[in-house]
Design a protein around this motif. Structure first.
Motif, PDB file in Angstrom:
ATOM      1  N   UNK A 126       0.848  -1.186   0.000  1.00 46.13           N
ATOM      2  CA  UNK A 126       0.000   0.000   0.000  1.00 46.13           C
ATOM      3  C   UNK A 126       0.890   1.245   0.000  1.00 46.13           C
ATOM      4  N   UNK A 127       0.327   2.421  -0.198  1.00 46.82           N
ATOM      5  CA  UNK A 127       1.171   3.606  -0.330  1.00 46.82           C
ATOM      6  C   UNK A 127       1.610   4.248   0.978  1.00 46.82           C
ATOM      7  N   UNK A 128       0.987   3.914   2.099  1.00 46.96           N
ATOM      8  CA  UNK A 128       1.074   4.744   3.293  1.00 46.96           C
ATOM      9  C   UNK A 128       2.391   4.774   4.025  1.00 46.96           C
ATOM     10  N   UNK A 129       2.438   5.638   5.015  1.00 42.00           N
ATOM     11  CA  UNK A 129       3.637   5.857   5.813  1.00 42.00           C
ATOM     12  C   UNK A 129       3.911   4.692   6.761  1.00 42.00           C
ATOM     13  N   UNK A 130       2.887   4.140   7.377  1.00 41.71           N
ATOM     14  CA  UNK A 130       3.113   3.163   8.434  1.00 41.71           C
ATOM     15  C   UNK A 130       3.213   1.732   7.935  1.00 41.71           C
ATOM     16  N   UNK A 131       2.428   1.371   6.924  1.00 46.53           N
ATOM     17  CA  UNK A 131       2.450  -0.023   6.466  1.00 46.53           C
ATOM     18  C   UNK A 131       2.817  -0.142   4.991  1.00 46.53           C
TER      19      UNK A 131
END
Length: 877
Positions: free
Chosen positions: A584-589
């Protein structure tokens, strides 16, 4: 389902996929297999196919349930029919996996499944349903809650859904199955604990249309007024007896389900509980709820008892403990401990009566005691109760059940109740039961942190009765360490309270060194499941991400100045490239967080490529959060800009900000159910916009962020001690102090805005948020997301921006409190994460988060410079 329940079963030390367990017990396999066919392992399942067994994308899936003692016969029947039809199927591979999927704490949406069959079309499905129904006539099994039963069968079920061919990625890194509805549109393949059909799909097998239930729910003469809890074992309900108008408590047990690891099911335990309650009520009335009725309705058993008014002890404790109250005084603390004495005395009296009647309670914990409106206590849930002449039940609550070593050494039939009483007394003082079992030497550090709510000697002695005394605790820790690694010697000694008071900075420096050493000691670049032991979420998302995977640990080690082994760096690079298209694109995962770490260790080209992937990802357009969406991606570009000075990276970050400002329905891009807080709520977006305003000089980003914070403050609520708090979302009303979800995350962003551009409303709210955070020195976990490390992170930044001695004392006090969570290992220390069930190294709950916080504190001015800096924001007191 308990968090990480399956992953905790696989290993005593760390979370692992359940399928990796060394010994899952007796294996299931068809007794007769056609020549040339071999089963394929798929996690806890074994799948079978054949030359004619191509798997369709979706259709009518058949689930066959079974009793554990009849599982092999049912499997042989299903396999014989599927092999003859050339239809693919799968089954649970071993006894442990059967017990897990049918366990009382298992997920209800998977409940009851033993075999799954995948017919290629409706005609084949109908034929298989008929054949299976006839062949299994007379067999019984649990009801598969997602399905309908086929006619009068007690084992054969069906539902319409995906066969696993299509799924889509979610912003949180998990995947959800997709199915085409009757119009050909892709929709989510809902796995609810109730039968559900996609729009436009009709049931061709139902003999009559089932009508939805209307009106009150009646169970014989009892009208359900409230569901207290639903579980895989059944449910518990508050109800009204229509004959008398009396309020009663109803406990439901589903057939052949709700198993525990001794193989007993929910109905067996409910019938046992009814028998115990009847005998106790005759011999010692009032010890347990009065049993009123027991019956079987349809296939479920029901126990009806007196309704015990009040609140569970766990709820009373969360509202009453001085550890969570900003308005505590010496007088209120003394009153609290006196109430604790009364509650313990009342529990003692109930247990004495129970023991005199010949029974042990067996599972004394905070959830099995009710505090009545008059201030008394009542024992509830006698599922684990047993006669003193019989072996005790295997059911227990972590932290409240004697550890295996103690059970082997002590043959006292009352041991479980004595240990449980001590654990309840301990819970009155602090949520530290699991840590104390692993590291009793840390009790001295806990006592130091409880100085301003100093437990009376009598309560402390009772709470620690089953833990080695403080002068012997170091020997106990060395013994545990030597059990793990007899050739490598014991771990380094943690400081005493006196040493910590004399040299807090020196002790924290040494702790940081020990944390880094522990992280590197647990590293394994060749292990397929992980390079560092993660939280359970890593197995549902990915094992490379910032929050739960390798990237987060590498980030913490690198920031703290520890040398990251080359094989670990290469493992991170290799795993990232292998999983790049699935991230996925996100910061945490996702990509944005991993990119930030890769850039920090010199892999700039790979970092830029990952951030471009994140920019272009479809989820970035639909999710705006810090954790999984555009705000986090924007922060990734800002980090690269600060590292390289490249103007194009700042332009990318500004583009992310512009997208957020132009989003017509911004709340729709936040977490579900109007999520609050740093990771999934408006505060995370405000943090990104604050940093963007700082780096671009554009005040309009700051103004937009301030408006988001005002909306976040609209969702806070006052506590009765005068503090301000926030919940997860609209579904939950619990007051959360933590960084990831709760007051600390909101306050962390609020602090920056108040320091940058004073705002009357934000400035007024901040001290009330801080008031509830600064008193939380003994959280259940030590980690970053929902533990003391996250509170320390906030308090450190707040102290630096405030510049007052009081705020500095709060930050240093929280930081030194982290020592009590450190469990000595072969080298260095480890931390229990994710509910304190297993050791984790990851950023979200384990050692990496603690190391990052320690570096943040030690590299800043709080412990290196005089602390009479100019005040910039009002400090909370």
């Amino acid at each position: 389902m308990l968090e990480g329940f399956g992953e905790a079963l696989a290993d005593r030390e760390y979370f692992l996929p359940l399928s990796s367990v060394t010994d899952p017990g007796p294996r299931f396999a068809p007794s007769e297999v056609p020549p040339g066919l071999r089963g394929a392992v798929q996690g806890i399942w074994t799948a079978w196919g054949g030359p004619r067994a191509g798997l369709a994308e979706q259709g009518w899936k058949i689930h066959v349930s079974a009793r554990l003692d009849r599982a092999q016969h049912v499997l042989d029947t299903v396999a014989g029919i599927c092999f003859s039809e050339g239809v693919p199927f799968k089954h649970l591979s071993a006894r442990l996996f059967f017990l897990f999927l049918h366990h009382k704490h298992a997920a209800r949406a998977q409940s009851g499944k033993f075999c799954a069959v995948y017919p290629p079309d409706t005609a084949t499905a109908r034929r298989l349903l008929e054949r299976l129904r006839d062949a299994l006539d007379g067999e019984e099994g649990p009801y598969v809650l997602t399905d309908r039963r086929f006619r009068d069968s007690r084992t054969v079920h069906y539902r319409y859904g995906s066969f696993g061919a299509r799924s889509r990625l979610r912003a949180d890194g998990t995947r959800e199955g997709l199915v085409r509805d009757g119009s050909g549109r892709e929709v989510v393949d809902l796995r609810l604990p109730a039968f559900h059909l996609p729009a436009g799909i009709t049931d061709p097998f139902a003999e009559r249309e089932e009508q939805p239930h209307e009106g009150p729910i009646l169970i014989r003469d009892y009208e359900v007024t409230r569901a207290v809890r639903l579980s895989n074992a059944g449910g518990t309900y508050q109800a009204r007896d229509r004959r008398t108008g009396r309020t009663v408590f109803v406990k439901e047990a589903r057939a052949h389900n709700g198993l525990v690891f001794d193989g007993t099911d929910a109905q067996q335990r409910l019938r046992h509980e009814y028998g115990v309650l009847r005998e106790l009520h005759a011999a010692a009335p009032g010890v347990g709820p009065e049993p009123l009725d027991h019956f079987t309705e349809w296939e479920h058993d029901f126990l009806v008892t007196e309704h015990v008014a009040g609140q569970p002890l766990v709820s009373w404790l969360s509202r009453s403990s001085p550890l969570a109250r900003a308005d505590r005084t010496a007088e209120s603390v003394a009153v609290y401990y006196e109430v604790c004495r009364r509650l313990l005395a009342a529990l003692d009296a109930s247990l004495r009566r129970m023991h005199a009647a010949g029974y042990r309670f067996g599972d004394l914990s905070l959830g099995n005691v009710m505090v009545t409106p008059s201030g008394g206590v009542r024992l509830v849930d006698f599922e684990a109760a047993s006669a003193l002449s019989a072996p005790p039940s295997g059911i227990g609550t972590p932290g409240f059940t004697p550890p295996p070593g103690l059970l082997r050494l002590d043959s006292d039939p009352l041991l479980r109740d004595r240990y449980g009483m001590s654990a309840v007394a301990f819970a009155f003082l602090a949520p530290f039961n699991e840590i104390a079992e692993h590291a009793p030497a840390n009790l001295a550090l806990l006592r130091r942190d409880l100085a301003d709510v100093a437990p009376p000697p009598d309560l402390w002695q009772r709470a620690t009765a089953f833990h080695p005394t403080e002068d012997r605790a170091q020997d106990h820790v060395r013994d545990r360490a030597e059990d793990h690694a007899p050739d490598q010697g014991g771990p380094g000694r943690l400081p005493s309270p006196a040493e910590l008071d004399a040299d807090p900075r020196g002790c924290l420096v040494r702790l940081a060194e020990e944390v880094a050493a522990g992280l590197l000691e647990t590293a394994d670049a060749g292990r397929p499941e992980w390079a560092f032991p993660p939280s359970p979420e890593a197995f549902r998302t990915n094992n490379v991400c910032l929050a739960h995977g390798t990237a987060g640990v590498v980030h913490a080690l690198h920031r703290a100045g520890a040398a990251v082994p080359e094989e670990i760096r290469e493992r991170l690079r290799r795993d990232t490239l292998a999983q790049r298209d699935a991230l996925p694109p996100g910061l945490l995962v996702g990509s944005a967080g991993i990119a930030r770490v890769l850039a920090g260790i010199g892999l700039l080209d790979e970092a830029v490529d990952l951030l471009r992937d994140a920019d272009d990802h479809a989820l970035t357009a639909s999710c705006g959060t810090l954790a999984g969406g555009r705000a986090g991606v924007g922060l990734g570009w800002l980090a690269l800009h600060r590292l390289t000075g490249e103007s194009s990276h700042l332009e990318r970050a500004a583009s992310a900000g512009e997208h957020l400002l132009r989003t017509p329905d911004l709340p729709a891009t936040l977490g579900e159910h109007d999520a609050r807080g740093l990771l999934h709520g408006r505060s995370g977006l405000a943090l990104f916009l604050h940093r963007l305003a700082r780096d671009t000089g554009e005040d309009r980003y700051l103004e937009a962020g301030r408006m988001l914070l005002h909306q976040e403050l609209d969702r806070t609520f006052p506590l009765d001690d005068g503090a301000l708090s926030v919940s997860d979302d609209t579904r939950l009303s619990r007051a959360m102090p933590y960084l990831a979800t709760g007051a600390a995350g909101v306050a962390a962003v609020l602090t920056r805005y108040v320091a940058t551009a004073p705002d009357e409303r934000c400035a007024a709210a901040l001290p009330r948020l801080v008031a509830g955070i600064r008193v939380s020195r003994a959280t259940k976990e030590g980690g970053l997301y929902r533990g003391l490390a996250g509170l320390t992170w906030f308090l450190t930044e707040h102290a630096e921006l405030t510049g007052t001695d009081a705020a500095r004392a709060d930050a240093v006090g929280a930081a030194t409190g982290l020592l009590k969570y450190a469990v000595p290992y072969r080298r260095g220390v480890r931390f229990l994460g994710a509910g304190s069930q297993r050791f984790t190294a990851d950023l979200s709950s384990g050692g990496a988060g603690v190391l990052l916080v320690l570096h943040r504190l030690l590299s800043g001015p709080l412990l290196t410079k005089p602390h009479h800096a100019r005040p910039r924001i009002p400090a909370a007191r």
